[in-house]
Each structure stands twice: as structure tokens, then as C-alpha cells.
Motif scaffolding. Structure first.
Motif, PDB file in Angstrom:
ATOM      1  N   VAL A  75       0.823  -1.211   0.000  1.00 41.93           N
ATOM      2  CA  VAL A  75       0.000   0.000   0.000  1.00 41.93           C
ATOM      3  C   VAL A  75       0.860   1.266   0.000  1.00 41.93           C
ATOM      4  O   VAL A  75       0.737   2.108  -0.882  1.00 41.93           O
ATOM      5  N   CYS A  76       1.762   1.381   0.981  1.00 44.68           N
ATOM      6  CA  CYS A  76       2.437   2.667   1.199  1.00 44.68           C
ATOM      7  C   CYS A  76       3.938   2.627   0.930  1.00 44.68           C
ATOM      8  O   CYS A  76       4.609   3.640   1.060  1.00 44.68           O
ATOM      9  N   HIS A  99       2.686   7.519   2.784  1.00 39.92           N
ATOM     10  CA  HIS A  99       3.038   7.050   1.449  1.00 39.92           C
ATOM     11  C   HIS A  99       4.499   7.425   1.188  1.00 39.92           C
ATOM     12  O   HIS A  99       4.860   8.600   1.236  1.00 39.92           O
ATOM     13  N   ARG A 118      -4.297   5.473  -4.890  1.00 42.67           N
ATOM     14  CA  ARG A 118      -4.915   5.515  -3.558  1.00 42.67           C
ATOM     15  C   ARG A 118      -5.903   6.669  -3.472  1.00 42.67           C
ATOM     16  O   ARG A 118      -6.993   6.532  -2.918  1.00 42.67           O
ATOM     17  N   GLU A 165      -9.517   5.202  -2.836  1.00 42.64           N
ATOM     18  CA  GLU A 165      -9.887   5.207  -1.427  1.00 42.64           C
ATOM     19  C   GLU A 165     -10.567   6.523  -1.074  1.00 42.64           C
ATOM     20  O   GLU A 165     -10.581   7.459  -1.859  1.00 42.64           O
TER      21      GLU A 165
END
Lengths: 202, 202
Positions: free
Chosen positions: A61-62, A107, A132, A136
Motif C-alpha cells: 500500500v504505502c 506514502h 490511492r 480510497e
């Protein structure tokens, strides 16, 4: 430095001297400390170092480092997933976590835009950040980048890419005098910023 | 320091922090530099470190470290084998070799006599030194030990063991003011020694 009468020691000194900020004298000190240690201690040291390459992953994700697929911060349900703090590297995450003031997620860009060093947008984790933002429910993006031309232009580039049509707040961390510092010793640019960005006292 | 969201990184930081003079912040810097390197670079680093334990030997004659059976200094025919410089550890050999002023051989004690730390004569390489004195044609023994109570008493103990009946010159390295130092900044004990041990000027 002179040859140390041992090729093996010499090679270890060469390798230790590749660590950041380590000269040959310090490298020798490290090598001699390894020689003095027990076999099991050295094996443990070696395993820990080699695990850094073999077992450490980048968070899907990050891009923070993690032991599994998703890092502890991204998989922590008590973190605010709608706030993303954009940082240059993993060290910055550790620094911000140390403050204990931030409950959102991160991030990691993996660098800053720098035409001189031939680092363009495709060399950084910008596409995944934009994904993202689109996929999101993000409310705020905080740019916590170095107060340099590279940091500012990277933040500017990303903000342009995100666009204004979306209902996302973009912010940058405050620039000002360091806590505990004398005004005398603060440079004019920083002092100027701290006056412009003054906050209400009471 | 806070937990770094990765047990693997945490373990590597713990291990790097065991190196002499390395705190957790520096250890983190080292660990991150390892993560950034290529696989082959890390393998080379690991091999060099593990060779320190597996391939490095102690010289059979003088206890210096060496790759084979006898160290390069002891096996060098151009060194004066009749002069032995007694030192505490390997680092001292490197320091003396750096001066380029010494052409004799060495003997590494591996420590100094210290009743407080429970280090007695049997914990040091004294028996092998006495064997060299008896079996080889030694003309001079130079004690190059720390200018401390431990250094002085170790030299005294060994000189007693060697005895006076043999035709061996025993000497200690000179104590005095450091080259380039002001008299003002030299402590009284050292300055006193440097007056007592004055050398002829012309």
C-alpha cells in the motif's frame, strides 16, 4: 591506512568502511570487535543483516518496509486511513512516528523529483499514490518533504496531478523556528516563514 | 527509540548497535544503507564479516592476527627477530606499524594484568613470550604498554619473570609531551616524565 598484515581483516575493513559515515579507523574498530565476539554472536549478527535483504518486503500500500505483505501502520485499524502523509523515505516515517503526533497513514515516494540527478516522476511511487487518492476515501494529503527546491517541486507536481476537482485537502508541514532555538541563530528565510505562518496565540 | 514496524529491521538495529560506539540511530542508518544496497554487495559484506571468525588465525609466534599459521611480520625476513615489542593488543601493532619507525617483531599479550578484572598472568600470552626469550636469540624487549598502573605492573611482572641473569636489554617506550602540543596543556605527570627522561639536544 597501512596494510594490516591480514587480507581477511583488510577485506572486512573495506566492507565496514562502506557503511555511511564510517572511515577506515572506525571500520577497523568494528572488525576487531567482531573478532573478539563469540561464534554464536557473530552468526546472529550475520543472520540479522542478511535478513534485511532476504526477508524484508515493501508494503503493497504505502511502500514502507515490512515483514509481510502490508506494513503494521497500514494494517492497524486504529490509524486514520483518510489522511495520507507523503514522505521521501522510510527514515521520515520513523521520525514522524517518534513524535507521537500523527495517527494517519503514510506514502513513501522513495525519493524526490530532481532533474539534476535524472529522477523523474516515473522513478518515484507517484502512480500508486494517485491510485490511492482515486480508489480510497482520502480527506487530506500532508506533504512532509524536505524544505528544499526538490521537496517543494515534488509536492507541487503531485498536487497538480491530484487536481482541484476532488474534495481533498492538501497541506504541508509548517516551516518555522525550531523548538528551543534562539531567534538570533535562526536563518532569515526560516524566520520569515515563521512570521508569515504565525499561529494564533490566544 | 520507537518500534520500527518491522521485527527484521528491529533485529538488525539491535545487532548493529552492538558494534563499539554505535547507538540505535546510527544502527538504523547502517541497516537502511544495507537495505538500499544490491544483493551481491550485501553478500560480499556478509562473507567478509563471517571470514573474520572462520578464516582468521592467531600467529603461532606472536599472537598477531593472520590469514595463515605465522603472521606477515614474523615471516618477514627483513624484520629484526632479535627485538620483540610487547603490546597489549593487535590495534597497538597497527598503530606502531603506522609510525614506520620499528623494524623488529611483536608479541601480543592479549590484555594487561588487572586484579580488579580478575586478569592474572595465566590469562595473558606470557608463557609463550618467556619461551621465545629462552629459545630464540633475543637482544632487546621493548614494553609498549599503556601508561597506566596495569601497563606498568604488567611490564614489571614480565621483567621479573625474564630475570636479570640473561643478557637482554629491557626498555619501555618514552613518556613525554606529544609532538605539536603546548607545554601549557600537558599534565604535570607527563611533563615531569618528559623532564626526567630528557634527551641530549646537541
Amino acid at each position: 591506512m597501512e596494510s594490516s598484515a591480514s587480507k581477511i581483516l583488510e577485506r572486512a575493513i573495506d566492507e565496514f568502511a562502506l557503511l555511511p559515515g564510517v572511515g577506515r579507523r572506525t571500520a577497523l574498530k568494528y572488525a576487531l570487535s567482531i573478532i573478539k565476539r563469540g561464534d554464536s554472536d557473530v552468526t546472529r549478527f550475520i543472520n540479522a543483516v542478511s535478513a534485511l535483504k532476504s526477508d524484508l518486503h515493501s508494503c503493497r500500500v504505502c511502500h514502507n518496509i515490512c515483514d509481510g505483505d502490508i506494513c503494521e501502520i497500514c494494517s492497524n485499524n486504529r490509524r486514520d486511513k483518510s489522511t495520507i502523509c507523503v514522505v521521501e523515505n522510510i527514515k521520515d516515517i520513523l521520525a514522524i512516528e517518534r513524535t507521537g503526533q500523527y495517527r494517519g497513514v503514510y506514502h513513501v515516494l522513495g525519493g524526490l523529483l530532481s532533474p539534476i540527478d535524472a529522477i523523474g516522476p516515473n522513478d518515484l511511487n507517484i502512480v500508486t499514490l494517485l491510485a490511492r487518492v482515486h480508489n480510497e476515501d482520502i480527506k487530506e494529503i500532508i506533504f512532509a518533504l524536505s524544505a528544499t527546491v526538490e521537496g517543494d517541486s515534488t509536492a507541487f507536481y503531485i498536487s497538480k496531478k491530484i487536481g482541484t476537482n476532488q474534495n481533498i485537502k492538501l497541506s504541508v508541514i509548517a516551516k518555522g523556528i525550531a523548538v528551543g532555538n534562539d531567534l538570533d541563530y535562526t536563518d532569515e528565510l526560516t524566520l520569515g516563514k515563521s512570521i508569515l505562518n504565525r499561529t494564533q496565540f490566544r
